[in-house]
Design an enzyme around this catalytic site. Sequence first.
Site, mmCIF file in Angstrom:
data_model
loop_
_atom_site.group_PDB
_atom_site.id
_atom_site.type_symbol
_atom_site.label_atom_id
_atom_site.label_comp_id
_atom_site.label_asym_id
_atom_site.label_seq_id
_atom_site.Cartn_x
_atom_site.Cartn_y
_atom_site.Cartn_z
ATOM 1 N N HIS A 30 0.961 -1.279 0.056
ATOM 2 C CA HIS A 30 0.055 0.088 -0.002
ATOM 3 C C HIS A 30 0.967 1.248 0.007
ATOM 4 O O HIS A 30 1.979 1.215 0.788
ATOM 5 C CB HIS A 30 -0.894 -0.104 1.244
ATOM 6 C CG HIS A 30 -1.933 0.973 1.212
ATOM 7 N ND1 HIS A 30 -2.624 1.163 0.040
ATOM 8 C CD2 HIS A 30 -2.275 1.990 2.250
ATOM 9 C CE1 HIS A 30 -3.552 2.540 0.439
ATOM 10 N NE2 HIS A 30 -3.405 2.810 1.532
ATOM 11 N N HIS A 42 -3.247 8.972 1.123
ATOM 12 C CA HIS A 42 -3.401 7.855 0.099
ATOM 13 C C HIS A 42 -4.599 7.640 -0.373
ATOM 14 O O HIS A 42 -5.631 8.207 -0.059
ATOM 15 C CB HIS A 42 -2.634 6.522 0.997
ATOM 16 C CG HIS A 42 -3.530 6.360 2.289
ATOM 17 N ND1 HIS A 42 -4.234 5.231 2.699
ATOM 18 C CD2 HIS A 42 -3.647 7.287 3.562
ATOM 19 C CE1 HIS A 42 -4.621 5.267 3.663
ATOM 20 N NE2 HIS A 42 -4.540 6.559 4.458
ATOM 21 N N CYS A 152 -3.396 2.751 -5.612
ATOM 22 C CA CYS A 152 -2.631 3.913 -4.614
ATOM 23 C C CYS A 152 -1.235 4.041 -5.179
ATOM 24 O O CYS A 152 -0.779 5.343 -5.069
ATOM 25 C CB CYS A 152 -2.737 3.043 -3.435
ATOM 26 S SG CYS A 152 -1.811 1.433 -3.235
#
Length: 263
Positions: A30, A42, A152
């Site tokens: 991530h 994010h 992301c």
Amino acid sequence: MGLLSNRVSRGSLKPGDHIYSWRSAYIYAHHGIYIGDGKVVHFTRRGQEVGTGTVLDLLLISSGPARSREPCETCTQPQGVHGVICSCLNCFLAGGVLYRFEYAVSPSLFLAKARGGTCTLADSDPDEIVVHRAKYLLENGFGCYNVFKNNCEDFAIYCKTGLLVVDEGRIGQSGQAVSIIGGPLAAVLSTPLRFVTTNVYGMAATAVGVYCASRYAADIGMRKDVVKVQVEDLTSRLATGMLRVVSPQIPVTLTRERPLPLD
């Protein structure tokens, strides 16, 4: 930057850093932009760090890091929030290890990395511009999440470079998405070359070579189907559904991207 790891300490972080943390036994990572004061901006899909819209999400979530059920005193995000969000560093890491994505690496170092999604050949813009983009998109959004075309890592790379893939039918900037697709693709493409050698190790080396070449060609720093888009123009294009740009690699000045003051 280490050859095998981009792991860093919290104390070494500065606003504008592109950071990431591996999830689910290194299945995926991530990504986000550190903006200072212990905060990370994010991009998520309905609160999920990887959203495929399929049953695969159940596997990824179940095998991911255990999260505290106690509400975070720092983060005030409502449950199920999606899109571009701001979290504290602890919530972003979710118990994982902190890594920093590297920019402007040498071709040899890029190829030495066995996994995509850790570095790029592309240059980063100044930190104040990066933070400005992240904060601007926090207020205005980054479009619809797509695990292969707009995830992301794509968000973080855009914040760092201002570059976007202009062809909606092609994969985005994400290095880890290229790795996921590139592995099976390398095996398929290397099959016709089996006549070169019948040795198992030789065939494996051929597949690795094809995989590395595909990663190199697909890197945002090498692609020809990208264009520099100012963040204000990006959000207006998203609002009107006119994100596609005709001419890639047109130099664009950043005069309209006015950095916000760093807190």
